[in-house]
Write a protein that holds these residues in place. Structure first.
Motif, PDB file in Angstrom:
ATOM      1  N   ILE A   1     -24.476 -15.456 -36.901  1.00 10.08           N
ATOM      2  CA  ILE A   1     -25.597 -15.182 -36.248  1.00 10.08           C
ATOM      3  C   ILE A   1     -26.215 -14.249 -37.318  1.00 10.08           C
ATOM      4  O   ILE A   1     -25.762 -13.558 -38.082  1.00 10.08           O
ATOM      5  CB  ILE A   1     -25.294 -14.248 -34.968  1.00 10.08           C
TER       6      ILE A   1
ATOM      7  N   TRP B   1     -27.175 -10.376 -29.535  1.00 14.92           N
ATOM      8  CA  TRP B   1     -26.206 -11.382 -29.036  1.00 14.92           C
ATOM      9  C   TRP B   1     -25.130 -10.454 -28.239  1.00 14.92           C
ATOM     10  O   TRP B   1     -24.922  -9.247 -28.721  1.00 14.92           O
ATOM     11  CB  TRP B   1     -25.525 -12.265 -30.239  1.00 14.92           C
TER      12      TRP B   1
ATOM     13  N   SER C   1     -29.840  -9.360 -34.293  1.00 13.66           N
ATOM     14  CA  SER C   1     -30.407 -10.172 -33.264  1.00 13.66           C
ATOM     15  C   SER C   1     -29.174  -9.787 -31.973  1.00 13.66           C
ATOM     16  O   SER C   1     -28.136  -9.543 -31.990  1.00 13.66           O
ATOM     17  CB  SER C   1     -30.194 -11.453 -33.516  1.00 13.66           C
TER      18      SER C   1
ATOM     19  N   LEU D   1     -20.651 -16.508 -27.377  1.00 12.25           N
ATOM     20  CA  LEU D   1     -21.860 -15.558 -27.648  1.00 12.25           C
ATOM     21  C   LEU D   1     -23.101 -15.961 -27.039  1.00 12.25           C
ATOM     22  O   LEU D   1     -23.296 -17.125 -26.910  1.00 12.25           O
ATOM     23  CB  LEU D   1     -22.042 -15.378 -29.204  1.00 12.25           C
ATOM     24  N   GLU D   2     -24.122 -15.108 -26.258  1.00  8.90           N
ATOM     25  CA  GLU D   2     -25.191 -15.544 -25.711  1.00  8.90           C
ATOM     26  C   GLU D   2     -25.973 -14.409 -26.321  1.00  8.90           C
ATOM     27  O   GLU D   2     -26.276 -13.461 -26.387  1.00  8.90           O
ATOM     28  CB  GLU D   2     -25.163 -15.210 -24.180  1.00  8.90           C
ATOM     29  N   GLU D   3     -27.473 -15.020 -26.471  1.00  8.77           N
ATOM     30  CA  GLU D   3     -28.496 -14.285 -26.776  1.00  8.77           C
ATOM     31  C   GLU D   3     -29.768 -14.842 -26.106  1.00  8.77           C
ATOM     32  O   GLU D   3     -29.741 -16.010 -25.793  1.00  8.77           O
ATOM     33  CB  GLU D   3     -29.119 -14.214 -28.146  1.00  8.77           C
TER      34      GLU D   3
ATOM     35  N   LYS E   1     -26.047 -21.048 -26.174  1.00  9.95           N
ATOM     36  CA  LYS E   1     -24.671 -20.332 -26.134  1.00  9.95           C
ATOM     37  C   LYS E   1     -23.929 -20.902 -27.388  1.00  9.95           C
ATOM     38  O   LYS E   1     -23.877 -22.024 -27.803  1.00  9.95           O
ATOM     39  CB  LYS E   1     -24.148 -20.822 -24.828  1.00  9.95           C
TER      40      LYS E   1
ATOM     41  N   GLN F   1     -31.566 -18.409 -26.651  1.00  4.38           N
ATOM     42  CA  GLN F   1     -30.761 -19.175 -27.790  1.00  4.38           C
ATOM     43  C   GLN F   1     -29.618 -20.002 -26.964  1.00  4.38           C
ATOM     44  O   GLN F   1     -29.177 -19.548 -25.989  1.00  4.38           O
ATOM     45  CB  GLN F   1     -30.166 -18.137 -28.825  1.00  4.38           C
TER      46      GLN F   1
END
Length: 574
Positions: free
Chosen positions: A33, A39, A37, A9-11, A16, A14
């Protein structure tokens, strides 16, 4: 555990988050999470793998595939969006979602947990418990109403106590008749005894000779005789069964008396009367001389003959049922486990149950449909199109008799007035034709009158009360203004009122939107917010009583009562 470097997951801004996969489905770790948000899920390798994931039906992505195993995605250079503010209506919601990675070599599992934004996890757990406990309580109250007393204080008793009360209700008539016939004619056996007698017709045996050689009486012989006695193993087992039943009845009575001090309910008195009748009758027979002299038997092996007698069989079965009520814990369909992990659906079913509960408190009692159709305790899931039939009782505060159809996620199918039927009386003229909850009101002859619409909205009020994308104001206004019915005036009973034009063009008394309220503070939002044609009603597990929902429904039924009053006035005029 195996870390999949290519599934993560990536945001923006933030670090990883990478998934850990395991062979054990139930012992896998999970990533956490926050709801809403932004993601993105990346699935880059293995190229021949399939990633099955709960909740993919929530997303709008042409790359999502389907086979016999369910919905899955395959490796791609582009991310899959868990949440994208540009598609606010297509997103993952709070809950626990399973990931199942299938390759030619192995099957592995991981989990994604999304923490709620509008409700705390404690509130979610309250909703889960409330759904399960309320479903049990509603179904038990319905069965008890059919078979005897109706208890509306279910929350104060354990499931075992509620089920024991149901068993006692269902079996009282048979209990009463079998106890009476046993007390009048119990099972007996002949037993020998010796006594001094002048009746020389009886034979003398060795015991007689020995006794008479040691002791003499004028003109009397020590002879063997026979008499009937109730001191049998069958009655000894019966005595133990009656004592067991009495102990259970005493326990329930004690708890009911405690509740009576907290809750003012005629149902409690009815159940107290029932258990008191059991107590009095069991104590009476236990104090009867023939049973008082019987030795209690704890080994039922010697009582086989009793189980050829239907009276004794009844008490064996009744005692067994009361001692084993925990064996009958309700089994919920797998669908309920699905609700537990999907916050939007959990809120939806919880809202439907709260509406049934509010209607019950207003004096409407269930007749059939959903869990009220089940003769056993295996509760079926709440499926789209479910309908619960309810009607007024003498306990309702309403003057006129009303029948209800309480429908869950039921589509209004006709889109033209000439396509309606008496059983499907509504038609629509907009694209919004599937409210979460629809209460259709019928008169005593089952002729449709009007409807009430309630929609559950797991969102903030400002997002609901908007015409923008993701808002619900357009939908709610369509429910209010664009759902119609030619009834009741299409029927012979009401055709005479048609010229009075009492009825507006639409057939909806009111529309309510149920939403959780402000996450931080719901206590000051328990009133109906009247910001538009639809009413906004806070429904939150933190609020113990939903006065707002009760008030909304009461107002709707009072509007219907006023319409019935008009019919009566027009009858006098005509």
């Amino acid at each position: 555990m195996v870390m999949q470097d290519n599934i993560f997951l990536e945001e923006k801004g933030q670090p990883k988050k990478q998934f850990l996969f395991s062979d054990d489905e139930l012992n896998s770790s999970y990533l956490t999470i926050n709801e809403n948000s932004e993601w993105s899920l990346f699935f880059k390798e293995p190229s021949n793998g399939k990633l099955y994931m709960d909740g993919l039906d929530l997303l709008l992505d042409e790359r999502i595939n389907h086979d016999d195993g369910g919905l899955f995605i395959q490796a791609s250079d582009r991310p899959y969006y868990i949440y994208d503010h540009r598609q606010n209506d297509k997103k993952y919601l709070p809950g626990l979602y399973r990931l199942k990675l299938v390759t030619s070599e192995a099957i592995k599992y991981s989990w994604l947990k999304i923490v709620p934004k509008f409700l705390s996890e404690g509130s979610l757990e309250l909703m889960r418990q409330d759904v399960e406990n309320t479903v049990k309580g509603l179904a038990r109250s319905f069965r008890a109403n059919v078979n005897g007393s109706l208890s509306n204080y279910s929350a104060f008793l354990s499931f075992e106590e509620l089920q024991a009360l149901s068993v006692l209700n269902e079996n009282y008539k048979k209990f009463n008749s079998n106890l009476y016939f046993i007390s009048q004619l119990p099972r007996v056996k002949t037993t020998p005894y010796y006594a001094w007698s002048r009746n020389v017709k009886r034979s003398i045996d060795n015991r007689s000779v020995i006794k008479m050689s040691m002791q003499k009486r004028n003109n009397a012989l020590y002879l063997k005789n026979y008499k009937l006695t109730a001191n049998t193993s069958e009655n000894g087992v019966l005595k133990r069964e009656l004592i067991d039943i009495l102990n259970i009845v005493n326990h329930i009575q004690s708890n009911l008396l405690n509740i009576a001090g907290k809750v003012n309910s005629s149902s409690i008195q009815e159940d107290l009367d029932l258990v008191n009748r059991y107590r009095l009758k069991i104590n009476y027979i236990l104090s009867n001389k023939w049973l008082k002299d019987v030795k209690t038997v704890y080994d039922i092996g010697g009582a086989a003959n009793a189980y050829l007698d239907h009276r004794y069989i009844f008490f064996r079965d009744l005692q067994w049922k009361l001692l084993h009520v925990s064996n009958f814990q309700p089994r919920f369909e797998r669908q309920y486990q699905y609700y537990w992990h999907r916050t939007d659906l959990l809120y939806e079913i919880w809202g439907y149950i709260k509406v049934l509960e509010a209607l019950n408190n207003l004096g409407f009692k269930p007749q059939r449909g959903w869990i009220y159709d089940n003769k056993n305790l295996d509760f079926s899931g709440l499926k789209s199109g479910t309908c619960v039939y309810m009607c007024c009782t003498k306990d309702s505060k309403f003057k006129y008799h009303m029948n209800l159809k309480v429908k869950y996620d039921s589509v209004i199918r006709p889109n033209e007035a000439n396509k309606v039927t008496p059983s499907d009386p509504l038609w629509y003229s907009s694209s919004h034709n599937r409210p979460d909850i629809r209460i259709e009101i019928y008169d005593q002859d089952m002729i449709f009158q009007n409807a009430i619409i309630l929609d559950t909205k797991y969102r903030r009020l400002k997002d609901i009360n908007s015409f923008k994308k993701g808002g619900a104001l357009g939908q709610l206004n369509s429910y209010h203004d664009q759902i119609f019915s030619p009834y009741p005036f299409e029927t012979a009973k009401y055709r005479k009122y048609k010229d009075f034009h009492y009825k507006e063009t639409n057939s909806i008394l009111d529309v309510g939107a149920l939403y959780p309220g402000d996450y931080g503070n719901v206590s000051d939002q328990s009133d109906i917010l009247k910001a538009s044609r639809a009413k906004y009603i806070v429904l939150n597990p933190k609020i113990l009583r939903s006065d707002a929902l009760m008030s909304f429904l009461r107002d709707c039924f009072e509007k219907q009562e006023q319409l019935f009053e008009r019919f009566e006035k027009w009858d006098k005029f005509l």
